[in-house]
Design a protein around this motif. Structure first.
Motif, mmCIF file in Angstrom:
data_model
loop_
_atom_site.group_PDB
_atom_site.id
_atom_site.type_symbol
_atom_site.label_atom_id
_atom_site.label_comp_id
_atom_site.label_asym_id
_atom_site.label_seq_id
_atom_site.Cartn_x
_atom_site.Cartn_y
_atom_site.Cartn_z
ATOM 1 N N ARG A 247 -57.805 81.628 21.182
ATOM 2 C CA ARG A 247 -57.678 82.800 21.826
ATOM 3 C C ARG A 247 -57.491 84.216 21.002
ATOM 4 N N ALA A 248 -57.537 83.871 19.819
ATOM 5 C CA ALA A 248 -57.200 85.272 19.078
ATOM 6 C C ALA A 248 -58.255 86.011 18.974
ATOM 7 N N GLU A 249 -57.783 87.432 18.745
ATOM 8 C CA GLU A 249 -58.883 88.347 18.655
ATOM 9 C C GLU A 249 -59.936 87.933 17.338
ATOM 10 N N ALA A 250 -61.174 88.164 17.630
ATOM 11 C CA ALA A 250 -62.197 88.249 16.491
ATOM 12 C C ALA A 250 -62.375 89.424 15.731
ATOM 13 N N GLU A 251 -62.374 89.177 14.665
ATOM 14 C CA GLU A 251 -62.675 90.360 13.465
ATOM 15 C C GLU A 251 -63.977 90.329 12.996
ATOM 16 N N ARG A 252 -64.611 89.263 13.062
ATOM 17 C CA ARG A 252 -66.120 89.116 12.384
ATOM 18 C C ARG A 252 -67.110 88.344 13.220
ATOM 19 N N ALA A 253 -68.273 88.575 13.257
ATOM 20 C CA ALA A 253 -69.299 87.887 13.753
ATOM 21 C C ALA A 253 -70.142 87.347 12.720
ATOM 22 N N ILE A 254 -70.411 86.119 13.105
ATOM 23 C CA ILE A 254 -71.469 85.067 12.357
ATOM 24 C C ILE A 254 -72.670 84.984 12.960
ATOM 25 N N LEU A 255 -73.755 85.699 12.545
ATOM 26 C CA LEU A 255 -75.066 85.533 13.200
ATOM 27 C C LEU A 255 -75.849 84.388 12.502
ATOM 28 N N TRP A 256 -76.513 83.664 13.254
ATOM 29 C CA TRP A 256 -76.890 82.482 12.750
ATOM 30 C C TRP A 256 -78.021 81.979 13.640
ATOM 31 N N ARG A 257 -78.774 81.088 12.864
ATOM 32 C CA ARG A 257 -80.044 80.441 13.813
ATOM 33 C C ARG A 257 -80.445 79.115 13.226
ATOM 34 N N ASN A 258 -81.042 78.119 14.168
ATOM 35 C CA ASN A 258 -81.313 76.730 13.577
ATOM 36 C C ASN A 258 -82.810 76.827 13.492
ATOM 37 N N PRO A 259 -83.393 76.800 12.355
ATOM 38 C CA PRO A 259 -84.692 76.893 12.057
ATOM 39 C C PRO A 259 -85.663 76.008 12.650
ATOM 40 N N ARG A 260 -85.085 75.119 13.123
ATOM 41 C CA ARG A 260 -86.001 73.829 13.673
ATOM 42 C C ARG A 260 -86.114 74.213 15.214
ATOM 43 N N LEU A 261 -85.148 75.263 15.440
ATOM 44 C CA LEU A 261 -85.245 75.566 16.924
ATOM 45 C C LEU A 261 -85.492 77.117 17.438
ATOM 46 N N HIS A 262 -85.132 77.741 16.422
ATOM 47 C CA HIS A 262 -85.189 79.184 16.765
ATOM 48 C C HIS A 262 -86.340 79.966 15.744
ATOM 49 N N THR A 263 -86.873 80.887 16.498
ATOM 50 C CA THR A 263 -87.855 81.587 15.458
ATOM 51 C C THR A 263 -86.788 82.669 14.681
ATOM 52 N N ALA A 264 -87.391 83.156 13.694
ATOM 53 C CA ALA A 264 -86.683 84.169 12.788
ATOM 54 C C ALA A 264 -86.053 85.203 13.350
ATOM 55 N N ASP A 265 -86.773 85.773 14.277
ATOM 56 C CA ASP A 265 -86.109 86.851 14.970
ATOM 57 C C ASP A 265 -85.097 86.495 16.216
ATOM 58 N N ARG A 266 -84.727 85.182 16.297
ATOM 59 C CA ARG A 266 -83.936 85.004 17.341
ATOM 60 C C ARG A 266 -82.501 84.596 16.561
ATOM 61 N N ARG A 267 -81.379 85.035 16.750
ATOM 62 C CA ARG A 267 -80.108 84.667 16.225
ATOM 63 C C ARG A 267 -78.907 84.307 17.195
ATOM 64 N N LYS A 268 -78.184 83.478 17.018
ATOM 65 C CA LYS A 268 -76.900 83.309 18.000
ATOM 66 C C LYS A 268 -76.014 83.863 17.248
ATOM 67 N N THR A 269 -74.825 84.289 18.099
ATOM 68 C CA THR A 269 -73.508 84.940 17.558
ATOM 69 C C THR A 269 -72.196 84.257 17.685
ATOM 70 N N TRP A 270 -71.498 83.800 16.840
ATOM 71 C CA TRP A 270 -70.215 83.226 16.961
ATOM 72 C C TRP A 270 -69.199 84.207 16.489
ATOM 73 N N LEU A 271 -68.250 84.405 17.285
ATOM 74 C CA LEU A 271 -67.176 85.419 16.952
ATOM 75 C C LEU A 271 -66.063 84.591 16.213
ATOM 76 N N ALA A 272 -65.387 84.908 15.083
ATOM 77 C CA ALA A 272 -64.310 84.624 14.357
ATOM 78 C C ALA A 272 -63.152 85.331 14.340
#
Length: 81
Positions: free
Chosen positions: A27-52
């Motif tokens: 539950r800590a405050e996120a400082e960074r964002a990781i933008l990623w995609r699974n190339p098998r499922l997502h086109t190059a213009d779609r990215r997911k975001t995880w916070l860290a």
């Protein structure tokens, strides 16, 4: 992107946003964002975001990198809504 909206406490009329780490159970405050995609499922213009938070940035980034997912790390403040 997950975020917690804090209530307006009367300091200027704006609500503050606090983003929490995406690591399970953290539950800590996120400082960074990781933008990623699974190339098998997502086109190059779609990215997911995880916070860290500082403690879990490497764990989350390494998890995605081990799967050869394209990723980019940014400061949370650099994200668009």
């Amino acid at each position: 992107m997950s975020g917690v909206v804090l209530p307006d406490l009367g300091f200027g009329g704006e609500t503050a946003r606090r983003f929490e780490c995406s690591r399970a159970g953290c539950r800590a405050e996120a400082e960074r964002a990781i933008l990623w995609r699974n190339p098998r499922l997502h086109t190059a213009d779609r990215r997911k975001t995880w916070l860290a938070c500082a403690e879990h940035l490497d764990v989350l980034r390494d998890f995605l990198a081990a799967r050869d997912f394209p990723l980019e790390v940014r400061e949370v403040e650099e994200l668009d809504d």
